[in-house]
Design a protein around this motif. Sequence first.
Motif, short mmCIF file in Angstrom:
data_model
loop_
_atom_site.label_atom_id
_atom_site.label_comp_id
_atom_site.label_asym_id
_atom_site.label_seq_id
_atom_site.Cartn_x
_atom_site.Cartn_y
_atom_site.Cartn_z
N THR A 2 0.93 9.65 0.86
CA THR A 2 -0.73 9.68 0.54
C THR A 2 -0.81 9.82 -1.14
OG1 THR A 2 -0.33 11.95 1.11
CG2 THR A 2 -1.31 10.54 2.75
N GLU A 3 0.12 10.19 -1.65
CA GLU A 3 0.03 10.39 -3.20
C GLU A 3 -0.18 9.24 -3.76
OE1 GLU A 3 2.38 11.96 -1.16
OE2 GLU A 3 2.94 14.00 -1.84
N HIS A 4 0.46 8.22 -3.15
CA HIS A 4 0.33 6.80 -3.57
C HIS A 4 -0.79 6.23 -3.41
CE1 HIS A 4 2.45 2.83 -5.27
NE2 HIS A 4 1.67 2.22 -4.16
N GLN A 5 -1.17 6.20 -2.20
CA GLN A 5 -2.46 5.65 -1.67
C GLN A 5 -3.60 6.45 -2.76
OE1 GLN A 5 -1.20 6.96 1.99
NE2 GLN A 5 0.43 5.20 1.85
N ASP A 6 -3.55 7.69 -2.78
CA ASP A 6 -4.59 8.28 -3.59
C ASP A 6 -4.73 7.52 -5.10
OD1 ASP A 6 -4.96 10.06 -1.59
OD2 ASP A 6 -3.97 11.85 -2.61
N LYS A 7 -3.65 7.15 -5.52
CA LYS A 7 -3.83 6.44 -6.71
C LYS A 7 -4.49 5.16 -6.58
CE LYS A 7 0.69 8.25 -8.53
NZ LYS A 7 1.89 7.88 -8.66
N THR A 56 0.62 -1.07 -0.04
CA THR A 56 -0.09 -0.07 -0.02
C THR A 56 0.65 1.28 0.18
OG1 THR A 56 -0.16 -0.07 2.41
CG2 THR A 56 -1.95 -0.82 1.22
N LEU A 60 -6.76 4.40 -4.26
CA LEU A 60 -8.21 4.61 -4.07
C LEU A 60 -8.84 4.85 -5.45
CD1 LEU A 60 -7.79 6.27 -0.62
CD2 LEU A 60 -8.72 4.25 -1.09
N ALA A 61 -8.26 5.89 -6.34
CA ALA A 61 -8.75 6.16 -7.47
C ALA A 61 -9.20 5.19 -8.32
CB ALA A 61 -7.93 7.33 -8.08
N GLU A 112 -4.95 4.21 5.31
CA GLU A 112 -5.77 5.23 4.35
C GLU A 112 -6.88 4.37 3.54
OE1 GLU A 112 -2.52 5.51 5.20
OE2 GLU A 112 -2.00 7.63 5.50
N GLY A 131 0.34 2.33 3.83
CA GLY A 131 -1.08 2.82 3.27
C GLY A 131 -2.13 2.04 3.75
N ARG A 152 -12.00 3.49 -7.17
CA ARG A 152 -13.26 4.25 -7.53
C ARG A 152 -13.78 4.15 -9.12
NH1 ARG A 152 -11.06 8.38 -4.65
NH2 ARG A 152 -10.21 9.45 -6.39
#
Length: 326
Positions: free
Chosen positions: A67-72, A63, A74-75, A102, A99, A78
Amino acid sequence: MIERTLAVAAVLAACGGSPPAAPARSAYDPEPTVIAGAFPADRGPDGNSVILRAPRGLIVVDTGRHTEHQDKLLAFARQAGAPIAAIVNTHWHLDHTGGNAELRAVHPGAEIIATRAVEGALVGFFPKGRAQGEALIASGKATPQQIADIKLGRSAIDDTRNLLPTRPIAQSGAADIAGRRLELHVAPFAATEADLWIYDAETKTVIAGDLVVAEVPFFDSGCPEGWRAALGEIAATPFVQLIPGHGEPMTRDAFARWRAAFDALLDCAASPAEVATCVAGWRTAAAAFIAAGGEARIDEYTTYYVTDILRSPAAHERFCHPLRAE
Ligand SMILES: [Zn+2]
């Protein structure tokens, strides 16, 4: 429906033919998606994440740290319109587990599948690293990026609920994860006390975690003998692609070249050769895996690993046995 299929089969059998061999097809795309980890010059790395689709949602292997990595990640979930049903951590290093929290904040049903090696890290490696981080901040010499990484690490290791496995894996074997069958392999005393690597027979893919790090094996908590043995086990699977913990996916040939460089580094460290000779040897043998411009940093890492880990009896004692409080 089933009866009709059987009836068709019976007719074909009666006519002396047989139903065409239908390839075993998944209802989902079985190919893994790699979310590449970054390794910027001024910050700690993020490990690669691998996303696998499964009947009951997504499986996310590792993970990342930032957070920039985790945002990818999660995106991706989605866009796929699917829940993250499971997280697999190949090992407890924070660039692979940082991560978990998150992801589970958005997907609270995600189980955590890992070995229990993190329990040793929580009493041994993490407290020591935390004290070193705090000393660096107190010295006033830490860069803003280092301070941010130290704080991120601190909150990850305090949040044990999101680090400890909800499904601990003690032994190698097949596992059903979110409805998808994967082979989980436990590698004792390798990059950590117990690494987990995955073989997906459907796509002939090995997800290696940090047993393979393209630029240089991260020996921070590594045990050379167990690690070498784990690479032998990986080589024995009929994989066609291997996704390393950091760096680009590898073919069998690329993995064989990387493994030869790994073995040569260990042999050099075990010989009376100068440290600089081993460092130069790695750089030459692994040249194809080292990003242009990153050579000096890789030399620094290799020098540290040869001196402080591979040639240190204390490190061998520490990392080739269960981690404990110091
Ligand atoms: Zn890593």
